[in-house]
Design an enzyme around this catalytic site. Structure first.
Site, short mmCIF file in Angstrom:
data_model
loop_
_atom_site.label_atom_id
_atom_site.label_comp_id
_atom_site.label_asym_id
_atom_site.label_seq_id
_atom_site.Cartn_x
_atom_site.Cartn_y
_atom_site.Cartn_z
N ILE A 73 -6.31 3.86 23.69
CA ILE A 73 -4.68 3.29 24.22
C ILE A 73 -4.54 3.84 25.97
O ILE A 73 -4.84 4.85 26.11
CB ILE A 73 -3.65 4.13 23.44
N SER A 74 -4.49 2.74 26.58
CA SER A 74 -4.51 2.99 28.16
C SER A 74 -3.49 3.74 28.62
O SER A 74 -2.45 4.10 27.70
CB SER A 74 -4.29 1.54 28.83
N GLN A 75 -3.74 4.67 29.64
CA GLN A 75 -2.67 5.54 30.14
C GLN A 75 -1.37 4.85 30.43
O GLN A 75 -1.52 3.55 30.89
CB GLN A 75 -3.08 6.31 31.62
#
Length: 223
Positions: A73-75
């Site tokens: 999950i992207s920052q």
């Protein structure tokens, strides 16, 4: 305009509380994201719902987290940055996300665009994301298990195409799936990656190089 959902039922406590989310928003603002629409939505969408329960205490840290199958999950900053760029498109009717992952970016986009199409090549992630988004009541997100490298020509044109994985080269074929005034937002590169923006205009396209990023690679085919 997309209908705003009430996510209060998914509020957490402790490390997933509203106060913890507020600190995440403060960090995003410090890094340069200014659009109040993005900040408001990011403050309400429950990121902890999209990660494994064992990692929920890290859900509002500004960092990428593993979601299985070699994906992340992207920052939060990157999600906010790409969303802010997406809102610079001429219209906010229809957006295509390539790389659904856990569904978090799609959930954020669903609060700002009328319809969100999202493609995921990994079957297990696609199903889990669809189930999670349905649980949240996000009826304007359409998740497909498909090869995202091809885009989604049968639903084109899109006001925005957002790629959540790094292409080795500029994905020229996807530009044809943009509407006039549309935006393609994507990371490009291998070890050394860069976020880029392509805008489709009447007299051609404008490409803008933005900042260094780190994404998983964009892979063809299904898994």
């Amino acid at each position: 305009m997309a209908a705003r959902m009430n996510f209060n039922a998914f509020d957490g406590a402790g490390m997933t509380s509203a106060r913890t989310r507020s600190r995440m928003i403060d960090r995003i603002k410090q890094l340069g994201v200014e659009d109040p629409r993005v900040l408001t939505v990011m403050g309400h969408v429950p990121r902890h719902v999209f990660v494994d329960e064992a990692l929920s205490h890290k859900a509002y840290d500004d960092t990428a987290l593993p979601i299985g199958y070699g994906q992340t999950i992207s920052q939060p900053y990157i999600v906010a940055r790409m969303t802010e760029l997406a809102l610079g498109a001429a219209q906010h009717e229809k957006v295509l996300e390539i790389g659904t992952g856990c569904g978090y970016q799609a959930a954020v986009l669903s609060q700002l665009f009328k319809t969100v199409y999202s493609i995921e090549r990994i079957a297990q992630l696609s199903k889990a994301a669809r189930d999670r988004l349905n649980q949240l009541g996000l009826r304007n997100v359409r998740v497909r298990h498909a090869d995202g490298s091809l885009g989604l020509p049968d639903a084109a044109p899109f006001d925005v195409i957002l790629i959540a994985a790094a292409a080795p080269i500029v994905p020229e074929d996807l530009i044809d799936q943009l509407s006039l005034g549309g935006r393609l937002i994507f990371p490009v590169g291998g070890e050394d990656q860069e976020l880029r923006l392509i805008e489709r205009q009447e007299d051609g396209v404008i490409e803008t190089r933005l900042e260094k990023v780190r994404f998983v690679p964009l892979l063809p085919g299904l898994a």
